[in-house]
Motif scaffolding. Structure first.
Motif, mmCIF file in Angstrom:
data_model
loop_
_atom_site.group_PDB
_atom_site.id
_atom_site.type_symbol
_atom_site.label_atom_id
_atom_site.label_comp_id
_atom_site.label_asym_id
_atom_site.label_seq_id
_atom_site.Cartn_x
_atom_site.Cartn_y
_atom_site.Cartn_z
ATOM 1 N N ASN A 28 -6.267 8.118 5.933
ATOM 2 C CA ASN A 28 -5.419 8.508 4.816
ATOM 3 C C ASN A 28 -3.944 8.475 5.169
ATOM 4 N N GLN A 29 -3.584 8.870 6.386
ATOM 5 C CA GLN A 29 -2.180 8.865 6.787
ATOM 6 C C GLN A 29 -1.612 7.456 6.737
ATOM 7 N N GLU A 30 -2.369 6.466 7.225
ATOM 8 C CA GLU A 30 -1.905 5.087 7.202
ATOM 9 C C GLU A 30 -1.799 4.585 5.769
ATOM 10 N N GLN A 31 -2.755 4.934 4.920
ATOM 11 C CA GLN A 31 -2.705 4.533 3.518
ATOM 12 C C GLN A 31 -1.489 5.135 2.850
ATOM 13 N N ASP A 32 -1.254 6.425 3.071
ATOM 14 C CA ASP A 32 -0.113 7.089 2.465
ATOM 15 C C ASP A 32 1.189 6.429 2.901
ATOM 16 N N THR A 33 1.285 6.057 4.180
ATOM 17 C CA THR A 33 2.494 5.421 4.685
ATOM 18 C C THR A 33 2.691 4.053 4.056
ATOM 19 N N ASP A 34 1.658 3.227 4.022
ATOM 20 C CA ASP A 34 1.762 1.902 3.435
ATOM 21 C C ASP A 34 2.102 1.978 1.951
ATOM 22 N N ALA A 35 1.399 2.829 1.228
ATOM 23 C CA ALA A 35 1.645 2.959 -0.205
ATOM 24 C C ALA A 35 3.028 3.541 -0.473
ATOM 25 N N SER A 36 3.442 4.527 0.304
ATOM 26 C CA SER A 36 4.746 5.136 0.053
ATOM 27 C C SER A 36 5.886 4.193 0.409
ATOM 28 N N ASP B 25 4.954 4.534 -14.680
ATOM 29 C CA ASP B 25 5.958 4.281 -13.652
ATOM 30 C C ASP B 25 5.431 3.183 -12.730
ATOM 31 N N ALA B 26 6.114 2.051 -12.713
ATOM 32 C CA ALA B 26 5.652 0.912 -11.909
ATOM 33 C C ALA B 26 5.506 1.284 -10.436
ATOM 34 N N ALA B 27 6.382 2.104 -9.918
ATOM 35 C CA ALA B 27 6.316 2.473 -8.504
ATOM 36 C C ALA B 27 5.096 3.347 -8.207
ATOM 37 N N GLY B 28 4.561 4.026 -9.197
ATOM 38 C CA GLY B 28 3.392 4.866 -9.004
ATOM 39 C C GLY B 28 2.090 4.090 -8.921
ATOM 40 N N VAL B 29 2.147 2.790 -9.140
ATOM 41 C CA VAL B 29 0.939 1.972 -9.155
ATOM 42 C C VAL B 29 0.280 1.900 -7.778
ATOM 43 N N TYR B 30 1.051 2.059 -6.720
ATOM 44 C CA TYR B 30 0.478 1.959 -5.377
ATOM 45 C C TYR B 30 -0.443 3.130 -5.076
ATOM 46 N N GLN B 31 0.012 4.341 -5.339
ATOM 47 C CA GLN B 31 -0.839 5.508 -5.109
ATOM 48 C C GLN B 31 -2.065 5.445 -6.013
ATOM 49 N N TRP B 32 -1.862 5.037 -7.259
ATOM 50 C CA TRP B 32 -2.965 4.877 -8.199
ATOM 51 C C TRP B 32 -3.996 3.893 -7.646
ATOM 52 N N ALA B 33 -3.525 2.764 -7.107
ATOM 53 C CA ALA B 33 -4.446 1.748 -6.573
ATOM 54 C C ALA B 33 -5.264 2.314 -5.418
ATOM 55 N N TYR B 34 -4.625 3.071 -4.521
ATOM 56 C CA TYR B 34 -5.366 3.662 -3.401
ATOM 57 C C TYR B 34 -6.396 4.670 -3.892
ATOM 58 N N GLU B 35 -6.024 5.453 -4.874
ATOM 59 C CA GLU B 35 -6.964 6.445 -5.405
ATOM 60 C C GLU B 35 -8.154 5.768 -6.085
ATOM 61 N N THR C 144 -1.997 -6.874 0.179
ATOM 62 C CA THR C 144 -1.069 -7.075 -0.934
ATOM 63 C C THR C 144 0.025 -6.021 -0.927
ATOM 64 N N VAL C 145 -0.317 -4.780 -0.664
ATOM 65 C CA VAL C 145 0.686 -3.710 -0.622
ATOM 66 C C VAL C 145 1.692 -3.969 0.500
ATOM 67 N N HIS C 146 1.217 -4.355 1.673
ATOM 68 C CA HIS C 146 2.138 -4.617 2.784
ATOM 69 C C HIS C 146 3.017 -5.838 2.485
ATOM 70 N N ARG C 147 2.425 -6.881 1.936
ATOM 71 C CA ARG C 147 3.215 -8.073 1.578
ATOM 72 C C ARG C 147 4.287 -7.707 0.564
ATOM 73 N N GLN C 148 3.915 -6.928 -0.442
ATOM 74 C CA GLN C 148 4.895 -6.537 -1.451
ATOM 75 C C GLN C 148 5.992 -5.658 -0.864
ATOM 76 N N ALA C 149 5.642 -4.792 0.086
ATOM 77 C CA ALA C 149 6.675 -3.963 0.725
ATOM 78 C C ALA C 149 7.697 -4.857 1.428
ATOM 79 N N LEU C 150 7.221 -5.899 2.094
ATOM 80 C CA LEU C 150 8.134 -6.852 2.730
ATOM 81 C C LEU C 150 8.961 -7.586 1.678
#
Length: 181
Positions: free
Chosen positions: A3-11, A77-87, A103-109
């Motif tokens: 969960n910590q890694e997911q939270d970091t990637d999504a955030s 909120d478009a930015a909230g889509v990442y947490q939603w996707a993980y949930e 996809t989340v990591h690629r988009q962060a880059l």
């Protein structure tokens, strides 16, 4: 992935997208001439950045619905889509979770590069030589390794798409987790 890694990637992706939406949607003023008597009408936001952020959110939503067809609706909120996707995909198969994380990591880059922060690639090791020698090559739309010893079969510097970098990053995380248990 924990969960910590997911939270970091999504955030990270969420924060970068939110920064794009709040700080980079103001259109650049192109005419500073004091002689103009009638103002040139402009959109109240930079439509290119707005389109970019909505496209990123739609991609995550589509990926989530592919994994979980009956998922709840994504947040407004478009930015909230990442947490939603993980949930929504927490109980999905490993293939879906790897695709989501990649996809989340690629988009962060992509978000960082869109904001002009090309230094983000310096925190990614080169898949070819494992050096910290990647730089963004905008005209190619790829990262290029500047290590003289990291070349392709024709002797040219190796290049990597953001998708390739994200895929390697996520694969290494999942391998580390698998080997830790």
């Amino acid at each position: 992935m924990g969960n910590q890694e997911q939270d970091t990637d999504a955030s990270t992706a969420r924060d970068r997208l939110r920064l794009l939406m709040t700080e980079f949607t103001t259109p650049a003023r192109t005419d500073t001439s004091p002689r103009r008597t009638t103002p040139t009408p402009q959109a109240p936001v930079d439509l290119g950045v707005l389109d970019y952020t909505m496209k990123a959110a739609r991609e995550i939503a589509a990926l989530t619905y592919a994994a979980v067809p009956d998922a709840d609706p994504p947040p407004a909120d478009a930015a909230g889509v990442y947490q939603w996707a993980y949930e929504q995909t927490a109980q999905s198969g490993i293939e879906h979770r790897i695709a989501r994380d990649t996809t989340v990591h690629r988009q962060a880059l992509e978000h960082a590069i869109e904001m002009g922060d090309e230094d983000v690639l310096g925190r990614e090791p080169c898949p070819g030589c494992a050096c910290w020698s990647l730089f963004w090559q905008a005209d190619l739309g790829k990262a290029i390794c500047v290590n003289r010893n990291c070349v392709d079969l024709l002797g040219r510097p190796t290049t990597w798409t953001l998708r390739q970098l994200a895929s390697r990053y996520v694969a290494a995380k999942y391998a580390a987790r698998r080997n830790a248990t």
